[in-house]
Design an enzyme around this catalytic site. Structure first.
Site, PDB file in Angstrom:
ATOM      1  N   LYS A 147      48.064  38.359  44.042  1.00 53.99           N
ATOM      2  CA  LYS A 147      46.969  38.009  44.940  1.00 53.99           C
ATOM      3  C   LYS A 147      47.485  37.099  46.059  1.00 53.99           C
ATOM      4  O   LYS A 147      48.631  36.633  46.016  1.00 53.99           O
ATOM      5  CB  LYS A 147      45.863  37.329  44.128  1.00 53.99           C
ATOM      6  CG  LYS A 147      45.275  38.257  43.056  1.00 53.99           C
ATOM      7  CD  LYS A 147      44.216  37.551  42.226  1.00 53.99           C
ATOM      8  CE  LYS A 147      43.686  38.467  41.139  1.00 53.99           C
ATOM      9  NZ  LYS A 147      42.639  37.797  40.313  1.00 53.99           N
ATOM     10  N   TYR A 150      37.061  45.963  42.664  1.00 55.03           N
ATOM     11  CA  TYR A 150      36.342  45.048  41.760  1.00 55.03           C
ATOM     12  C   TYR A 150      34.853  45.404  41.667  1.00 55.03           C
ATOM     13  O   TYR A 150      34.020  44.524  41.440  1.00 55.03           O
ATOM     14  CB  TYR A 150      36.511  43.610  42.221  1.00 55.03           C
ATOM     15  CG  TYR A 150      37.831  42.974  41.826  1.00 55.03           C
ATOM     16  CD1 TYR A 150      38.244  42.948  40.490  1.00 55.03           C
ATOM     17  CD2 TYR A 150      38.662  42.377  42.775  1.00 55.03           C
ATOM     18  CE1 TYR A 150      39.447  42.365  40.120  1.00 55.03           C
ATOM     19  CE2 TYR A 150      39.862  41.782  42.407  1.00 55.03           C
ATOM     20  CZ  TYR A 150      40.249  41.777  41.076  1.00 55.03           C
ATOM     21  OH  TYR A 150      41.433  41.186  40.708  1.00 55.03           O
ATOM     22  N   PHE A 187      31.383  35.025  42.036  1.00 56.96           N
ATOM     23  CA  PHE A 187      32.716  34.863  42.615  1.00 56.96           C
ATOM     24  C   PHE A 187      33.228  36.138  43.288  1.00 56.96           C
ATOM     25  O   PHE A 187      34.374  36.202  43.729  1.00 56.96           O
ATOM     26  CB  PHE A 187      33.708  34.419  41.530  1.00 56.96           C
ATOM     27  CG  PHE A 187      33.716  35.305  40.309  1.00 56.96           C
ATOM     28  CD1 PHE A 187      34.430  36.493  40.286  1.00 56.96           C
ATOM     29  CD2 PHE A 187      32.991  34.944  39.181  1.00 56.96           C
ATOM     30  CE1 PHE A 187      34.431  37.301  39.176  1.00 56.96           C
ATOM     31  CE2 PHE A 187      32.988  35.763  38.053  1.00 56.96           C
ATOM     32  CZ  PHE A 187      33.713  36.946  38.052  1.00 56.96           C
ATOM     33  N   ARG A 241      49.115  43.076  30.509  1.00 54.13           N
ATOM     34  CA  ARG A 241      48.067  42.061  30.339  1.00 54.13           C
ATOM     35  C   ARG A 241      48.593  40.876  29.528  1.00 54.13           C
ATOM     36  O   ARG A 241      48.209  39.732  29.775  1.00 54.13           O
ATOM     37  CB  ARG A 241      46.836  42.678  29.661  1.00 54.13           C
ATOM     38  CG  ARG A 241      46.122  43.726  30.500  1.00 54.13           C
ATOM     39  CD  ARG A 241      45.343  43.159  31.646  1.00 54.13           C
ATOM     40  NE  ARG A 241      44.255  42.320  31.224  1.00 54.13           N
ATOM     41  CZ  ARG A 241      43.247  41.939  32.024  1.00 54.13           C
ATOM     42  NH1 ARG A 241      43.214  42.345  33.296  1.00 54.13           N
ATOM     43  NH2 ARG A 241      42.312  41.156  31.585  1.00 54.13           N
ATOM     44  N   THR A 246      42.465  35.533  31.658  1.00 63.33           N
ATOM     45  CA  THR A 246      41.852  35.431  32.988  1.00 63.33           C
ATOM     46  C   THR A 246      41.773  33.980  33.458  1.00 63.33           C
ATOM     47  O   THR A 246      42.106  33.670  34.604  1.00 63.33           O
ATOM     48  CB  THR A 246      40.432  36.039  32.957  1.00 63.33           C
ATOM     49  OG1 THR A 246      40.536  37.411  32.564  1.00 63.33           O
ATOM     50  CG2 THR A 246      39.764  35.935  34.312  1.00 63.33           C
ATOM     51  N   ARG A 299      50.096  33.581  34.202  1.00 62.99           N
ATOM     52  CA  ARG A 299      49.008  32.647  34.524  1.00 62.99           C
ATOM     53  C   ARG A 299      49.178  31.323  33.790  1.00 62.99           C
ATOM     54  O   ARG A 299      48.842  30.262  34.316  1.00 62.99           O
ATOM     55  CB  ARG A 299      47.662  33.288  34.201  1.00 62.99           C
ATOM     56  CG  ARG A 299      47.255  34.363  35.214  1.00 62.99           C
ATOM     57  CD  ARG A 299      46.041  35.128  34.745  1.00 62.99           C
ATOM     58  NE  ARG A 299      45.536  36.075  35.738  1.00 62.99           N
ATOM     59  CZ  ARG A 299      44.671  37.050  35.456  1.00 62.99           C
ATOM     60  NH1 ARG A 299      44.232  37.211  34.208  1.00 62.99           N
ATOM     61  NH2 ARG A 299      44.263  37.857  36.409  1.00 62.99           N
ATOM     62  N   ASN A 320      44.008  32.738  40.284  1.00 65.81           N
ATOM     63  CA  ASN A 320      44.852  33.085  39.132  1.00 65.81           C
ATOM     64  C   ASN A 320      45.969  34.073  39.454  1.00 65.81           C
ATOM     65  O   ASN A 320      46.518  34.711  38.577  1.00 65.81           O
ATOM     66  CB  ASN A 320      43.988  33.520  37.941  1.00 65.81           C
ATOM     67  CG  ASN A 320      43.222  34.801  38.196  1.00 65.81           C
ATOM     68  OD1 ASN A 320      43.347  35.392  39.258  1.00 65.81           O
ATOM     69  ND2 ASN A 320      42.455  35.238  37.219  1.00 65.81           N
ATOM     70  N   HIS A 360      46.702  40.382  39.443  1.00 68.75           N
ATOM     71  CA  HIS A 360      45.823  41.374  38.809  1.00 68.75           C
ATOM     72  C   HIS A 360      46.663  42.349  37.999  1.00 68.75           C
ATOM     73  O   HIS A 360      47.769  42.696  38.401  1.00 68.75           O
ATOM     74  CB  HIS A 360      45.059  42.170  39.878  1.00 68.75           C
ATOM     75  CG  HIS A 360      44.388  43.392  39.309  1.00 68.75           C
ATOM     76  ND1 HIS A 360      43.163  43.333  38.701  1.00 68.75           N
ATOM     77  CD2 HIS A 360      44.821  44.672  39.176  1.00 68.75           C
ATOM     78  CE1 HIS A 360      42.855  44.546  38.244  1.00 68.75           C
ATOM     79  NE2 HIS A 360      43.843  45.379  38.527  1.00 68.75           N
ATOM     80  N   GLU A 378      42.767  52.732  39.589  1.00 69.59           N
ATOM     81  CA  GLU A 378      43.317  51.753  40.526  1.00 69.59           C
ATOM     82  C   GLU A 378      44.588  52.246  41.217  1.00 69.59           C
ATOM     83  O   GLU A 378      44.799  51.961  42.407  1.00 69.59           O
ATOM     84  CB  GLU A 378      43.599  50.443  39.781  1.00 69.59           C
ATOM     85  CG  GLU A 378      42.302  49.753  39.337  1.00 69.59           C
ATOM     86  CD  GLU A 378      42.515  48.607  38.364  1.00 69.59           C
ATOM     87  OE1 GLU A 378      43.683  48.308  38.013  1.00 69.59           O
ATOM     88  OE2 GLU A 378      41.511  48.001  37.954  1.00 69.59           O
TER      89      GLU A 378
HETATM   90  P1  DAT Z   1      41.187  39.769  34.902  1.00 66.85           P
HETATM   91  O1  DAT Z   1      41.730  39.481  36.281  1.00 66.85           O
HETATM   92  O2  DAT Z   1      41.880  38.920  33.867  1.00 66.85           O
HETATM   93  O3  DAT Z   1      41.157  41.230  34.576  1.00 66.85           O
HETATM   94  P2  DAT Z   1      38.317  40.047  35.332  1.00 66.85           P
HETATM   95  O4  DAT Z   1      38.577  41.481  35.592  1.00 66.85           O
HETATM   96  O5  DAT Z   1      37.266  39.684  34.334  1.00 66.85           O
HETATM   97  O6  DAT Z   1      39.659  39.263  34.898  1.00 66.85           O
HETATM   98  O7  DAT Z   1      37.923  39.322  36.692  1.00 66.85           O
HETATM   99  C1  DAT Z   1      38.621  39.648  37.879  1.00 66.85           C
HETATM  100  C2  DAT Z   1      38.933  38.378  38.642  1.00 66.85           C
HETATM  101  O8  DAT Z   1      37.714  37.737  39.002  1.00 66.85           O
HETATM  102  C3  DAT Z   1      39.698  37.321  37.831  1.00 66.85           C
HETATM  103  O9  DAT Z   1      41.101  37.545  37.803  1.00 66.85           O
HETATM  104  C4  DAT Z   1      39.344  36.073  38.567  1.00 66.85           C
HETATM  105  C5  DAT Z   1      37.907  36.325  38.984  1.00 66.85           C
HETATM  106  N1  DAT Z   1      37.023  35.710  38.011  1.00 66.85           N
HETATM  107  C6  DAT Z   1      36.691  36.177  36.786  1.00 66.85           C
HETATM  108  N2  DAT Z   1      35.868  35.350  36.149  1.00 66.85           N
HETATM  109  C7  DAT Z   1      35.642  34.316  37.002  1.00 66.85           C
HETATM  110  C8  DAT Z   1      34.857  33.110  36.959  1.00 66.85           C
HETATM  111  N3  DAT Z   1      34.111  32.802  35.903  1.00 66.85           N
HETATM  112  N4  DAT Z   1      34.873  32.293  38.050  1.00 66.85           N
HETATM  113  C9  DAT Z   1      35.616  32.600  39.132  1.00 66.85           C
HETATM  114  N5  DAT Z   1      36.369  33.708  39.240  1.00 66.85           N
HETATM  115  C10 DAT Z   1      36.385  34.552  38.201  1.00 66.85           C
HETATM  116 MG    MG Z   2      40.092  42.861  35.328  1.00 65.80          MG
END
Ligand code: DAT
Ligand code: MG
Length: 144
Positions: free
Chosen positions: A11, A51, A59, A80, A86, A97, A107, A110, A121
């Site tokens: 990112k 997304y 967010f 992963r 996350t 991370r 974070n 992706h 994707e």
């Molecule tokens: P991951 O990236 O581990 O697959 P995800 O798909 O649930 O996680 O969410 C995508 C991204 O969205 C994640 O990397 C960061 C952001 N995100 C997720 N939960 C969040 C939260 N509670 N507050 C802020 N950003 C968040």
């Molecule tokens: Mg995800």
């Protein structure tokens, strides 16, 4: 699982912080094969499609990516694990991370979360002529 492909994206914060090389290196050192790589600033539309499942979340607006794509046995789940949880505060030390960030909103990386996600994707981010299906010269020393 068998041989899989996943979609990994560094990112903007990971890029700004100079961690692209280290992140690629972790996947290389694990034994995974890089089959496509590009540096882009995605359009808002592309990030929103990527997304789409998070569209309702508060967010949602902040998510954009730079990327790498790797290939190998079980690479989606293992990717992963290499990335970590996350929320970086819950990510184990030794994960990307866990080692490099402290905030869920920053974070740095992706990774596709399933075979189905990866298959959506990869073509979302890469054209078929942007992925090179090469063979490791030392494949038999990595995969048995
Ligand atoms: P991951 O990236 O581990 O697959 P995800 O798909 O649930 O996680 O969410 C995508 C991204 O969205 C994640 O990397 C960061 C952001 N995100 C997720 N939960 C969040 C939260 N509670 N507050 C802020 N950003 C968040
Ligand atoms: Mg995800």
């Amino acid at each position: 699982g068998g041989i899989e492909r996943t979609f990994i994206a560094v990112k903007p914060d990971g890029t700004q912080r100079g961690l692209v090389g280290k992140i690629i290196q972790r996947f290389e050192e694990k034994g995974y094969k890089l089959v496509g790589l590009k540096a882009i600033v995605p359009s808002r539309a592309l990030a929103e499609i990527h997304y789409a499942d998070l569209k309702a979340r508060p967010f949602f607006k902040g998510l954009v990516d730079y990327m790498t794509s790797g290939k190998g046995p079980d690479v989606i789940k293992q990717g992963r694990r290499i990335i970590g949880a996350t929320n970086p505060l819950q990510a184990e030390p030794g994960t990307i991370r866990g080692d490099y960030c402290i905030s869920v909103g920053r974070n740095i990386i992706h990774g596709s979360d399933s075979f189905e996600s990866a298959n959506i994707e990869i073509p979302l981010w890469f054209g078929s002529n942007e992925v090179y299906d090469w063979e490791f010269g030392n494949a038999e020393w990595v995969i048995s």
